[in-house]
Design a protein around this motif. Structure first.
Motif, mmCIF file in Angstrom:
data_model
loop_
_atom_site.group_PDB
_atom_site.id
_atom_site.type_symbol
_atom_site.label_atom_id
_atom_site.label_comp_id
_atom_site.label_asym_id
_atom_site.label_seq_id
_atom_site.Cartn_x
_atom_site.Cartn_y
_atom_site.Cartn_z
ATOM 1 N N PHE A 33 38.991 41.572 31.994
ATOM 2 C CA PHE A 33 37.772 41.437 31.183
ATOM 3 C C PHE A 33 37.940 42.003 29.770
ATOM 4 O O PHE A 33 37.186 41.658 28.874
ATOM 5 N N ASP A 63 31.839 45.274 38.342
ATOM 6 C CA ASP A 63 32.552 43.998 38.406
ATOM 7 C C ASP A 63 33.893 44.189 37.687
ATOM 8 O O ASP A 63 33.923 44.642 36.535
ATOM 9 N N ASP A 111 39.221 38.925 40.842
ATOM 10 C CA ASP A 111 37.862 39.154 40.319
ATOM 11 C C ASP A 111 36.991 39.579 41.493
ATOM 12 O O ASP A 111 36.952 38.873 42.516
ATOM 13 N N SER A 112 36.338 40.734 41.354
ATOM 14 C CA SER A 112 35.561 41.244 42.490
ATOM 15 C C SER A 112 34.474 42.181 41.997
ATOM 16 O O SER A 112 34.653 42.881 40.994
ATOM 17 N N GLU A 154 30.388 34.675 44.450
ATOM 18 C CA GLU A 154 29.721 35.871 43.931
ATOM 19 C C GLU A 154 28.202 35.750 43.844
ATOM 20 O O GLU A 154 27.652 35.541 42.767
ATOM 21 N N GLU A 156 31.051 40.177 45.086
ATOM 22 C CA GLU A 156 32.029 39.139 44.756
ATOM 23 C C GLU A 156 33.411 39.467 45.317
ATOM 24 O O GLU A 156 33.847 40.613 45.263
HETATM 25 MG MG MG Z 1 33.436 39.264 38.576
#
Ligand code: MG
Ligand code: MG
Length: 253
Positions: free
Chosen positions: A57, A95, A106-107, A202, A233
């Motif tokens: 990110f 996130d 991605d979680s 998500e 997510e």
């Molecule tokens: Mg995410």
């Protein structure tokens, strides 16, 4: 176009997913009253970089941090800050994404700070359950609408609402790939699912209405009615042997 992944690519995505999941576990250990969202972000970044990965990110579209950290009526994309100090009763969403050897993980998780209201506890529980209801439909031959309708049914049965303006996505060499993964829909409709797909599923769930708005900081998304929101997510790969939830390291979380 949907980029299907072969088994070597899915193996690489498991590594990116593991690092992402580990970063969330590190953050969870430090969530408590008095901690700033800046401190949590710094811990997440340090873990990802120590693992030899890059925070997905950081710099994405100009985002200034490694994690999105959103509190209470903030839904997603909260910017970590030294001024945002966690308080007892807060509902905090973290996130995280990690880029490792060419692939992203991605979680997101929602964490209660100390004791929260019964409603907040239920919201966190139902949001997680709705993810698993959706993932249960991630099978070759099913359609995208099977995932979305399962998530939506799980959420609405409990009297909550699903955010529609933001949705899940394919993931791989890019953080956001095709196909779209809505948390609502009609069973039997949409893209046909097949082995080689890797999706970030998500659900974003509000206690009140589904409407959200972006703040003037250009990032933070809040519920319009200021009701509480939760997010859950994982990055999930579909193989010929079934699914692999690459970012899920603690099966109970
Ligand atoms: Mg995410
Ligand atoms: Mg995502």
């Amino acid at each position: 176009m949907i980029q299907l992944k072969n088994s070597a690519q899915i193996a690489a995505m498991k590594e990116a997913g593991r690092i992402t999941g580990e970063a969330l576990l590190v953050a969870r250990e430090h969530v408590r009253e008095g901690v700033s969202t800046y401190e949590l972000d710094a811990l997440i970044r340090a873990h990802i970089e120590r693992a030899g990965a890059k925070p997905s990110f950081l710099g994405y579209g100009g985002f200034p941090a490694s994690a999105c950290i959103s509190i209470n009526d903030e839904v997603i994309h909260g910017i970590p800050s030294r001024k945002r100090i966690l308080q007892e009763g807060d509902v905090v969403k973290i996130d995280v994404g990690a880029f490792y050897r060419g692939f992203h993980g991605d979680s997101a998780r929602t964490i209660a700070v100390g004791r929260v209201s019964d409603e907040a506890e239920k919201l966190i529980r139902v949001t997680r359950q709705s993810f698993f209801a959706g993932v249960e439909q991630f099978r070759a031959g099913n359609r995208m609408g099977d995932i979305g309708s399962a998530v939506q049914a799980c959420v609405e049965r409990e009297g909550f609402s699903v955010v529609r303006r933001y949705i899940g996505h394919g993931i791989g060499r890019e953080l956001h790939e095709q196909p779209d993964v809505p948390n609502f829909g009609t069973a039997g409709r949409g893209t046909r699912l097949c082995a080689g797909m890797v999706l970030a599923i998500e659900p974003m769930v509000n206690v009140g209405g589904e409407e959200v708005k972006e703040l003037s900081d250009g990032w933070t998304v809040k519920t319009v009615d200021h009701s509480l929101s939760a997010h859950y997510e994982n990055t999930v790969a579909l193989t010929s042997e079934g699914i692999i939830i690459t970012t899920l390291l603690d099966a109970d979380w």
